[in-house]
Design a protein around this motif. Structure first.
Motif, mmCIF file in Angstrom:
data_model
loop_
_atom_site.group_PDB
_atom_site.id
_atom_site.type_symbol
_atom_site.label_atom_id
_atom_site.label_comp_id
_atom_site.label_asym_id
_atom_site.label_seq_id
_atom_site.Cartn_x
_atom_site.Cartn_y
_atom_site.Cartn_z
ATOM 1 N N ILE A 103 -8.909 2.429 -4.563
ATOM 2 C CA ILE A 103 -7.723 2.461 -5.415
ATOM 3 C C ILE A 103 -8.010 3.257 -6.683
ATOM 4 O O ILE A 103 -7.223 4.123 -7.084
ATOM 5 C CB ILE A 103 -7.249 1.026 -5.741
ATOM 6 N N TRP A 154 -4.622 -4.883 0.776
ATOM 7 C CA TRP A 154 -4.118 -4.101 1.903
ATOM 8 C C TRP A 154 -5.303 -3.608 2.734
ATOM 9 O O TRP A 154 -6.186 -4.395 3.039
ATOM 10 C CB TRP A 154 -3.220 -2.965 1.423
ATOM 11 N N GLU A 179 0.834 -1.201 0.000
ATOM 12 C CA GLU A 179 0.000 0.000 0.000
ATOM 13 C C GLU A 179 0.872 1.255 0.000
ATOM 14 O O GLU A 179 0.573 2.222 -0.691
ATOM 15 C CB GLU A 179 -0.913 -0.010 1.224
#
Length: 88
Positions: free
Chosen positions: A68, A61, A38
């Protein structure tokens, strides 16, 4: 187009990374840039993403694929995100 397409692969599973990378190369794409943490991804977003396509695991993560995508779109609005998951 395939030789100029920049692909970013977000995954922390070595087996998945290998399979996806091999499949891309087999289909005449350049090997993807792989991000396994991450922290790497956040740093990449802060510095400006220089890819055309993101391939990512849905849950990765402490993030999910929508988070994202939103982070990436803040730096590059026309980025494509391809979701992969073994949980869906």
């Amino acid at each position: 187009m395939r030789d100029t397409l920049k692909i970013l692969l977000l995954d922390d599973n070595e087996e998945d990374i290998k399979k996806i990378s091999e499949l891309l190369v087999l289909n005449s794409y350049n090997p993807p840039t792989v991000v396994k943490t991450e922290k790497e991804f956040v740093n990449l977003c802060l510095s400006g993403i220089s890819c055309d396509v993101i391939i990512c695991e849905h849950e990765l993560w402490s993030l999910n694929s929508l988070q994202i995508l939103n982070m990436a779109k803040q730096k590059k609005s026309n980025i494509i995100c391809i979701l992969v998951s073994d949980k869906i």
